[in-house]
Write an enzyme that holds these catalytic residues in place. Structure first.
Site, PDB file in Angstrom:
ATOM      1  N   CYS A  35     -41.277 -38.480 -88.440  1.00  8.58           N
ATOM      2  CA  CYS A  35     -41.075 -39.839 -87.936  1.00  8.58           C
ATOM      3  C   CYS A  35     -42.111 -40.229 -86.888  1.00  8.58           C
ATOM      4  O   CYS A  35     -42.168 -41.376 -86.458  1.00  8.58           O
ATOM      5  CB  CYS A  35     -39.702 -39.985 -87.308  1.00  8.58           C
ATOM      6  SG  CYS A  35     -38.397 -39.549 -88.447  1.00  8.58           S
ATOM      7  N   CYS A 104     -38.915 -44.326 -78.289  1.00  9.09           N
ATOM      8  CA  CYS A 104     -39.459 -43.122 -77.658  1.00  9.09           C
ATOM      9  C   CYS A 104     -38.658 -42.747 -76.421  1.00  9.09           C
ATOM     10  O   CYS A 104     -38.445 -41.566 -76.135  1.00  9.09           O
ATOM     11  CB  CYS A 104     -40.901 -43.315 -77.215  1.00  9.09           C
ATOM     12  SG  CYS A 104     -42.000 -43.870 -78.502  1.00  9.09           S
TER      13      CYS A 104
END
Ligand SMILES: Cc1ncc(COP(=O)(O)O)c(C=O)c1O
Ligand SMILES: Cc1ncc(COP(=O)(O)O)c(C=O)c1O
Lengths: 131, 395, 395, 131
Positions: A35, A104
């Site tokens: 990913c 993130c």
């Protein structure tokens, strides 16, 4: 107009606490290189506090900056305090993240959390031998 | 700090000669080319000169050139316009798996409108096998669109061979030459295609202008309806300065093409050869030889492209990456995946695309700067740690 | 010879300040705004400044501005994109009879795609009656598109009143403000519309750039598929210099709007009053008061517009005409016909559109030059001969 | 790049033979102001030749130039020769016309033709008194 804030750039260019801890008290891994981002957090615990936090990160600028910021925010905190580090708080400390990079900061907090959980699990197994 | 622009695939700088050619059309010569008075005449004349220049670049007739606002517009126009104009004959369209999104997503839109879209796969170098195209052609195929060169991995496709197949079956064939026209020779008659897209900012011309070449007699439905500019095929007041710039850039590209290719190719080849050697665990993406002259692309193992890009930027070097993190949509490059690269490796995508402004010293500088950057990121990478532990047995 | 440009409705000249603002983006600042390195940053920053400037001109939020390649593109995007995005709710669209072809022909294309298009008539001044719009709204109406001001006759439409009707019924309302935005005040919140088109070359900005303002939350289908520029709503490398120019032109338009209107209005009014008086047998077209500040339009009896245009050109004056002969499609202006003018009279259409460069002396010159030109053409005209014979009893 | 050739511009700016002929031998009208162009040709015939040709034209630049050119080409020709003036010939003499203006040159030749026919018809009626 750089896509990243100065704070993000600072943590990306000079990341704090990069590395591994030998014989860590806990390890947490989050994400997946497929990913695009993967983080591993290592912690050392003393008196219920995060005495040391280190990380390794595979990922974009934001991922690295988030890891660095999480490690800095966590260091010295009690486990309970450290568990309260949310993605929102991390992003705020970094003076914002681009919308599409927000995931993130999820990973960073989650990896730290996992490391703490890892520590707590080990503690339980060992019956609370060390503090 | 040294500044080295190695992102010419994203856009090229404007040549000073092109800018000079444009300036009058940002000044006194401002008429609308559709106007019948002298002010209009001046603009119209300049536009028709540019049309000749673009036509000459690709061996076409001037009245086959339709100016557009970008490579993307040319591709949307071609894919949607050709398919819609032929839909009474059928609703089947063939594209390759590595087309630019302006083609792929146009085809997707056709899908919403009841078309069936077939994707031709590519090999590990990103090459389309003409036989794979032939296999997909049906009675109701009304359009084939295969790109001339891929902007991400530089691979050049066998367009002439594919055109040999489509033309026999009388299926209209569009090729997206945005990454190629103006860079290496393109001759539409020799290729045998029916439509071809190009864009100014890929060969030192301006942004905001592209062209669609359409073979005489091929029917197309307009994308932009309105006035009768461009023979009724593309409405809207023409972007005269940009069109003039495109023309000038085409003229210069034709004149200088050979010398440009001669300069760029050895620089590219040095990058392709030296970078993997100096850095280690680096894979060249795209075809090793049959690729665009200034185009060097790689996947660097264990690290991610955006981080590399940013560290290179901090050293004054501009590059791009096809990693998921750089795509804003956060998806790994469909091109690299179609070529069979594992997602993990595709994350390490990095693109160095040379332009006519680059020098051998630029290449030296990159080769010097790149290894420590990669090293630094690898030292941070849990994947690299795992690799060194398991394969090398620790370090 | 004196040069008098009176065709500002066709396109305006670029202001020197606008050109200066653009020049750096034809030079050193050439990066692709999508690029993540410094080169991209410079372009992206400039583009976002321009977005703010355009937003401020029309009282919008910056992230509601989508840059396009022309007024025509904005209109195609709005009309097709809004209708297609809503088609699950219905397939009925309402436009006025005097829309620009970029709206009318887009609606026609929607017609081919199964939409039903209703045209609202106008009165003799070219004004749309809001009640006529209301009468046409149905449960399945998914779009109303009525222009803000007509470029050919200068009439300003009651957009706010129409928006009052559409918004109550929650029907998306697009207005083509290409002829008006940047010329007289436009505030999208006050108007209450959902989408608005504008173009740079109508207010001393560059050609090749326009914008669509789209109210937050309104869904639209892209016209240009591809990359994720402009929030995924308009793909293609952005035309940075033109966008920068549009922004600067918007800024100047906002600052100077009042003084520009004050300068242009009396010049226009003198033309509207004096020309019919000096020439005779001249009809003012469009609304006598409620019209664009620099806009004077007429029909001159017994003669044809293109011939007038050419003779004025030979005297250094640039104008345009809506006559059939000037339309290249050789059809009389749909605007004049919709206003009920006889075809014969519509042939004598002539448009004098003033810009900020024009002076009172320019108007003097036109008023001096025009009568002998008309006279000369009338002396050639069999229609005028018939008129003088029958009405005046010969001369 | 003006849309009209220099020759067209010359005939438009300085049209030859504009006007009417008093007591003409033939009149021909072609076109319609509704469509944008209308021409009336007047002819004077002597010894089977077009001794004088005049016209009035309502229309665009091309229409006026074509009328002027037709009048010039016709003047002095015999009726048979004049009837051979085709739109193509007129356009060629004018060094070309824009594609969409070609219909104007049809009108010019047709109006002249009609004027000649008008003359011939009158001649028939009058039993060939003159000429
Ligand atoms: C092969 C190809 N096609 C189309 C495009 C789209 O061009 P633009 O973004 O300039 O419209 C690009 C852009 O780099 C490209 O490489
Ligand atoms: C009202 C209106 N809409 C749209 C347009 C189209 O603008 P463009 O030809 O610049 O695309 C015009 C052009 O003058 C106009 O007046």
């Amino acid at each position: 107009m750089p896509i990243y804030s100065e704070k993000v750039m600072d943590h990306f260019m000079n990341p704090r606490n990069v590395g591994e801890i030998e014989n860590p008290d806990g390890i947490g891994e989050e994400g997946n290189p497929v990913c695009g981002d993967m983080m591993t957090f290592y912690i050392k615990v003393k008196d219920n506090r995060l005495e040391d936090v280190k990380f390794k990160t595979f990922g974009c600028g934001a991922a690295i900056a988030v890891s660095s910021m999480v490690s800095e925010m966590a260091k010295g905190k009690t486990l309970e305090e450290a568990k309260k580090i949310t993605p929102r708080l991390v992003a705020d400390e970094l003076e914002g993240l681009p919308k599409n990079k927000f995931h993130c900061s999820n990973l960073g907090a989650q990896a730290l959390n996992k490391a703490i959980d890892d520590y707590l699990k080990k503690q339980q197994k060992e019956g609370g031998k060390q503090s | 700090m040294r500044e080295v622009y190695l992102d010419n695939a994203a856009t090229t700088p404007l040549l000073p000669e092109v800018r000079e050619a444009m300036i009058p059309y940002l000044g006194d010569v401002f008429g609308n080319p559709s106007s019948l008075h002298d002010w209009g005449d001046g603009s119209r004349e300049a536009m028709e000169t540019a049309r000749d220049q673009v036509a000459q670049l690709i061996g076409a007739d001037s009245d086959e050139i339709i100016f557009t606002g970008s490579g993307t517009e040319s591709n949307n126009f071609a894919v949607k316009g050709l398919a819609l104009a032929q839909q009474s004959k059928g609703k089947h369209v063939v594209v390759s798996a590595i087309e630019h999104f302006s083609v792929l997503h146009s085809a997707k839109t056709l899908g919403k409108w009841g078309f069936e879209v077939d994707e031709v796969p590519v090999d590990k170098y990103g090459v389309v096998d003409p036989e794979e195209v032939r296999k997909r052609l049906r009675k109701d195929t009304v359009l084939v669109s295969i790109m001339h060169a891929n902007g991400e991995v530089g691979t050049i496709e066998p367009i002439k061979e594919i055109a040999g197949i489509t033309s026999k079956l009388k299926v209209p064939f569009h090729t997206d030459a945005v990454a190629k026209a103006g860079t290496i020779p393109v001759d539409v008659r020799e290729l045998g295609v029916d439509a071809l897209s190009l864009a100014g900012n890929q060969f030192y011309g301006p942004k905001g202008v592209g062209a669609l070449w359409l073979r005489k007699g091929v029917r197309i439905m307009p994308l932009l309806d309105g006035g009768i500019q461009e023979g009724g095929r593309r409405a809207g007041t023409e972007n005269v300065p940009a069109i003039v710039g495109l023309g000038k850039a085409a003229e210069l590209a034709k004149t200088d093409m050979e010398s440009r290719v001669k300069r760029l190719t050895p620089l590219r080849d040095r990058l392709l050869k030296e970078l993997p050697r100096k850095v280690g665990h680096v894979v060249v993406t795209g075809h090793p030889q049959n690729r665009l002259p200034g185009h060097a692309s790689f996947c660097v193992e264990f690290i991610e492209g955006e981080a590399m890009l940013m560290l290179l930027n901090s050293k004054g070097i501009a590059v791009s990456s096809g990693s998921a993190c750089t795509s804003r949509a956060l998806k790994a490059s469909h091109v690299l995946i179609a070529m069979g690269l594992p997602h993990e490796l595709a994350q390490g995508s990095i693109l160095l695309t040379l332009g006519i402004g680059n020098t051998p010293e630029d290449v030296d500088y990159v080769l010097e700067v790149m290894p420590p950057i990669v090293d630094r990121l690898r030292q941070m990478s849990p994947l690299y740690a795992k690799f060194t532990k398991t394969v090398k047995g620790g370090k």
